[in-house]
Design an enzyme around this catalytic site. Structure first.
Site, PDB file in Angstrom:
ATOM      1  N   CYS A  52       0.807  -1.051  -0.036  1.00  0.00           N
ATOM      2  CA  CYS A  52       0.158   0.069   0.013  1.00  0.00           C
ATOM      3  C   CYS A  52       0.908   1.192  -0.112  1.00  0.00           C
ATOM      4  CB  CYS A  52      -1.013  -0.142   1.301  1.00  0.00           C
ATOM      5  SG  CYS A  52       0.129   0.194   2.782  1.00  0.00           S
ATOM      6  N   CYS A  55       2.644   1.596   3.170  1.00  0.00           N
ATOM      7  CA  CYS A  55       3.869   1.103   3.450  1.00  0.00           C
ATOM      8  C   CYS A  55       4.966   1.311   2.565  1.00  0.00           C
ATOM      9  CB  CYS A  55       3.438  -0.443   2.826  1.00  0.00           C
ATOM     10  SG  CYS A  55       1.987  -1.324   3.794  1.00  0.00           S
ATOM     11  N   CYS A 123      -4.152 -15.466  26.435  1.00  0.00           N
ATOM     12  CA  CYS A 123      -4.894 -14.148  26.469  1.00  0.00           C
ATOM     13  C   CYS A 123      -3.600 -13.263  26.033  1.00  0.00           C
ATOM     14  CB  CYS A 123      -5.183 -13.774  27.927  1.00  0.00           C
ATOM     15  SG  CYS A 123      -3.670 -13.630  29.128  1.00  0.00           S
ATOM     16  N   CYS A 126      -0.710 -12.622  27.999  1.00  0.00           N
ATOM     17  CA  CYS A 126       0.319 -13.715  27.867  1.00  0.00           C
ATOM     18  C   CYS A 126       1.285 -13.524  26.339  1.00  0.00           C
ATOM     19  CB  CYS A 126      -0.322 -15.054  27.744  1.00  0.00           C
ATOM     20  SG  CYS A 126      -1.466 -15.390  29.140  1.00  0.00           S
ATOM     21  N   ASP A 537     -23.727 -13.463 -10.269  1.00  0.00           N
ATOM     22  CA  ASP A 537     -23.345 -13.704 -11.706  1.00  0.00           C
ATOM     23  C   ASP A 537     -24.440 -14.684 -12.263  1.00  0.00           C
ATOM     24  OD1 ASP A 537     -22.068 -14.162 -14.237  1.00  0.00           O
ATOM     25  OD2 ASP A 537     -21.485 -16.159 -13.309  1.00  0.00           O
TER      26      ASP A 537
END
Length: 875
Positions: A52, A55, A123, A126, A537
């Protein structure tokens, strides 16, 4: 390094085309080259994740910091960066290093990827500790933690780091690695800490931590009994720093010692990795309560014990809830058997599926799962393909038919010629794509992560203010103020808030996969739930995509069988789809052909040939008009005097029809192609051929409208008359006919521009509709189970050739968006209410743990798992 011979090979993940070389050298990788001039060089780097303008800007800014950079040309479309530089001031290696420091990978020469199974990482906090530990390891290109699946994917430089180093890094964060595997599936059994999957599958409620938690609970309960019910027996047993220790206090300390071990251990690792997470905050709260007891002379041992016990229970509940979400993906992985029975040297041999190669023949007996993708070589059976395509009714399979690994052989004997290795079969690709989809963060996830980065520091600061301010503002004692502060520390971790979106995405994506719908990212799931326009379609989507004979009108005394026999003879040598449909109908009806001579194709008009010595013609009505036939006055064959609907009064005979103005236009108005069959001087019959509408199409369109889709549109390259007939039959709101592929793209763009900000979903076959699917907000491919192209290009793939799955997909996505919103606002709102109530003394510390932490985690997970209960209509 000589800049004139810079070659970079390897593979990278990131972007739809990552790892697919534009050109290949002898090693099979992409390559970038630097060409030297008299004063400088130009180097080209493959940066596939630079996809992009933003980026490209980051890469350009990073590289420009080097001395000697003359020109930077980032090309987002191809993912390549060309840099012109002074060879006396910098090198290609320096440029590559700056690209990596911008956060993007150049396809490296010695890059490898390993996936680590870390079941204890369940989590966001973690995952943060694991990421911090990996960040300190040199040679790691990228890493990706997935708490919802308990895995970590690491791309690293084999020259500087080994899988064992990665395992050590993760375990230094306090989490056991139970399995390490390369992308090919090879396990790193020799790596330190790798002990197979057993460790991750122990029962949560009988694990070592659970036992310590229950023991802690017993000490806490006995201590409470002495504190509140047996005060006379609550004698002093010791003293510390001038503070009395009663029997209940000792029991509370024992509760902390047993239940708080894992908390304090994890808190140590959090501090070591500089992570302000729930483990660190709870450790501070427990230690703070103990220190405050000594400092203020007022026992807060009960609060410390309550924190240790209840938070340990909360952690067990969180692990249990997360395992429920993870199990949905494990069930997908477990669909395929581990072994296959292979025919070898006149007998059979049972071998691991990894040892079976394409070309081998496997034997599958009744009731067994099919172990590999392949084609039926011998035998026949009904096969339950529900695990792959979601089809509820078994499909009959005979010689030549395709079958998929993980499907179930119901009642027959099958020999199957393997067409794909175990790591490359349809089920493996589905599991891989589901795992990748779970790792792609949605916009809501990104917002939550940004918000949570501010949430914890703000609440911690609020805890400090409350601790220092409430004695002066509300007149409470310092011990009470400390308890308020400790309570706010418990509420400072946004765990439930952070997992509220990913756990919902995991539940939705895996539930869809079990029902034959492959969603390739949470962003596509969210977008599908928001669309307000669905574009279809026609051919192969609303219709079956295969021409079939729908009507036969015999004329001038011929029977239907005679007309079909004549048409078969004429069309047998034709390669036109209409001819193939007629031949197929004749075969189904058991009608034989005739002796054919002098066959001739009349391009765009029909065919002619001599059948059993008599010249015959078949073709469009216009061809027969050219041959001088009177199509307004033809006698139909009747059955018992019953006159056809087109009978005309102008003829004395009551079986006269007007083909030109009656029968032919009526059939064409239904979207059918009309073929006339006859000799040189007499018509023998009319045959109508059509691409029939799918039986489920009308219900699917109606159901979408019931669920809230505001507009349905059919896009087709077919003619206006056929398009109108199909559109009226299936009930779409509008249609656009005679569209070229690029005009379909323009139509999709127009629909997006005129939609109510919800976007447009386009559904097609995923191959010739690829440009339109790519343009739509969400591109959906049908019947993708046997089509690699559709699996790769579509945002969402309906594995079965079943349009009825589309309303299910929309409903699931819509429900998922609702669940995500509920989880986000509930987890945030409840914590906010609790935090505001703490300074007023309304929230005891146990309520903060149970409602603010454990309760919300279990609540958002259970709410997300409701998505798994949704089923397609009729199943």
């Amino acid at each position: 390094m000589d800049p004139t011979d810079l070659v970079m090979t390897g593979s990278a993940r990131g972007g739809r085309d990552a790892g697919r070389p534009d050109s290949q050298d002898e090693g099979g990788g992409r390559e970038g080259r630097a060409s030297a001039g008299s004063d400088g060089a130009a180097a080209t780097f493959d940066v596939p994740e630079m996809d992009c303008p933003s980026c490209a800007g980051k890469v350009e800014q990073s590289v420009s910091k080097l001395d000697g950079i003359e020109d930077i040309d980032p090309r987002v479309a191809s993912g390549r960066l060309t840099v012109t530089y002074d060879t006396g001031a910098t090198t290609a290696d320096d440029i590559e290093d700056r690209i990596k420091k911008a956060g993007y990978r150049v396809e490296g020469r010695s890059e490898a990827t390993v996936s680590l199974s870390v079941p204890g990482m369940d989590c966001a906090s973690c995952a943060g500790k694991v990421e911090s530990a990996l960040d300190r390891v040199d040679g790691i290109e990228t890493h990706e933690t997935r708490p919802t699946t308990g895995s970590v994917s690491v791309a690293y430089d084999e020259r500087t780091v080994s899988p064992g180093d990665l395992v050590d890094a993760v375990e230094s964060a306090g989490y056991e690695v139970t399995d390490a595997a390369s992308p090919s599936g090879d396990t790193g059994g020799n790596s330190p800490g790798v002990s197979g999957e057993e460790g991750g599958r122990d029962s949560i409620w009988t694990s070592s931590r659970a036992v310590k938690t229950w023991v802690s609970g017993v000490f806490l309960a006995i201590g409470l009994a002495f504190e509140f019910f047996l005060p006379g027996s609550n004698a002093q047993v010791a003293s510390a720093l001038g503070t009395e220790l009663l029997l209940a206090d000792v029991l509370f300390l024992l509760a902390v010692a047993t239940g708080g071990q894992a908390i304090l251990r994890n808190g140590y690792y959090s501090a070591r990795n500089l992570n302000l997470d729930i483990d660190f905050l709870m450790s501070v709260a427990i230690v703070g309560a103990l220190l405050a007891s000594l400092a203020f002379g007022e026992a807060l041992y009960f609060e410390a014990a309550t924190l240790a016990f209840l938070f340990s229970v909360a952690e067990l509940l969180e692990r249990y809830s997360m395992d429920r979400a993870r199990n949905s993906l494990r069930e997908l992985m477990d669909l395929s058997p581990d072994e296959a029975t292979v025919k070898r040297e006149g007998g059979t041999e049972t071998v691991p599926v990894e040892a079976v190669e394409p070309g081998d023949v496997v034997v599958v007996r009744p009731g067994e799962k099919i172990p590999m993708d392949g084609a039926v070589e011998a035998g026949g059976s009904a096969v339950n393909q529900a695990p792959i395509t979601g089809e509820s009714v078994p499909v009959d399979k005979t010689v030549g038919d395709e079958v998929y690994a993980g499907s179930i052989n119901e009642d027959g004997y099958l020999e199957i010629r393997v067409t794909a290795a175990a790591s490359d079969n349809t089920l493996s690709r589905i599991v891989e794509m589901v795992e990748d989809a779970q790792s792609k963060k949605t916009e809501r996830e990104q917002f939550v992560e940004r918000f949570s980065a501010y949430y914890t520091p703000v609440v911690v600061a609020f805890a400090v203010v409350v601790t220092l301010g409430t004695p002066f503002v509300f007149g409470v004692g310092w011990p009470t103020a400390v308890v308020y502060g400790l309570t706010l520390l418990v509420l400072a971790c946004p765990c439930a808030f952070v997992i509220s979106t990913p756990v919902s995405v995991v539940s939705g994506i895996t539930s869809a996969a079990k029902n034959g719908v492959l969603i390739k990212g949470g962003s596509h799931l969210e977008a599908m739930g928001a669309v307000d326009v669905v574009a279809f379609d026609k051919t192969g989507t609303l219709t079956s995509g295969e021409l079939t004979v729908t009507d036969i009108v015999p004329l001038n005394g011929n029977s239907e069988a005679e007309v079909l026999r004549c048409a078969r003879g004429l069309e047998e040598r034709s390669e036109h789809p209409v001819g193939e449909a007629i031949v197929a109908a004749a075969n189904s009806a058991g009608v034989d052909g005739r002796t054919v001579d002098d066959f001739e194709s009349l391009t765009g008009k029909g065919v002619r040939a001599t059948l059993d010595g008599t010249p015959h013609v078949a073709g469009k009505p216009g061809l027969f008009e050219e041959l001088g036939f009177d199509l307004e006055h033809v006698h139909a064959t009747t059955d018992g005097g019953v006159v056809t609907q087109s009978a005309q009064e102008i003829c004395e005979r009551n079986d006269c029809v007007d083909l030109l103005h009656g029968t032919v236009p009526e059939l064409q108005s239904e979207g059918k192609t009309v073929i006339l069959v006859g000799t040189a001087d007499k018509l023998e019959g009319v045959i109508a051929v059509a691409d029939e509408v799918r039986p489920e199409a009308e219900r699917a369109v109606a159901r979408l409208k019931e669920l809230g889709v505001s507009r349905t549109v059919m896009l087709t390259g077919d003619n206006e008359r056929t398009a109108r007939a199909i559109a009226e039959q299936v009930g779409v709101d509008e249609y656009r006919a005679e569209l070229l592929p690029e005009e379909k793209v323009d139509s999709v763009r127009e629909l997006i521009d005129t939609s109510d900000d919800g976007g447009v979903a386009m559904i097609g076959d995923g191959i010739n509709d690829a440009p339109a699917l790519a343009t739509a907000t969400v591109g959906i491919a049908m019947g993708a189970a046997g089509t690699d192209t559709a699996l790769e290009t579509a945002d969402i793939a309906l594995m079965a050739d079943d349009l009825a799955k589309l309303p299910y997909l929309y409903e699931l996505a819509n429900n998922a968006n609702g669940v995500i919103r509920q989880n986000i606002w509930a987890s945030l709102g409840i914590k906010a209410l609790l935090a505001v109530a703490v300074p007023f003394g309304y929230v005891p510390i146990w309520l903060a743990v149970l409602a603010g932490d454990a309760g919300m985690t279990v609540g958002v997970t259970s709410n997300a798992m409701r998505l798994a209960r949704l089923r397609p209509d009729g199943e």
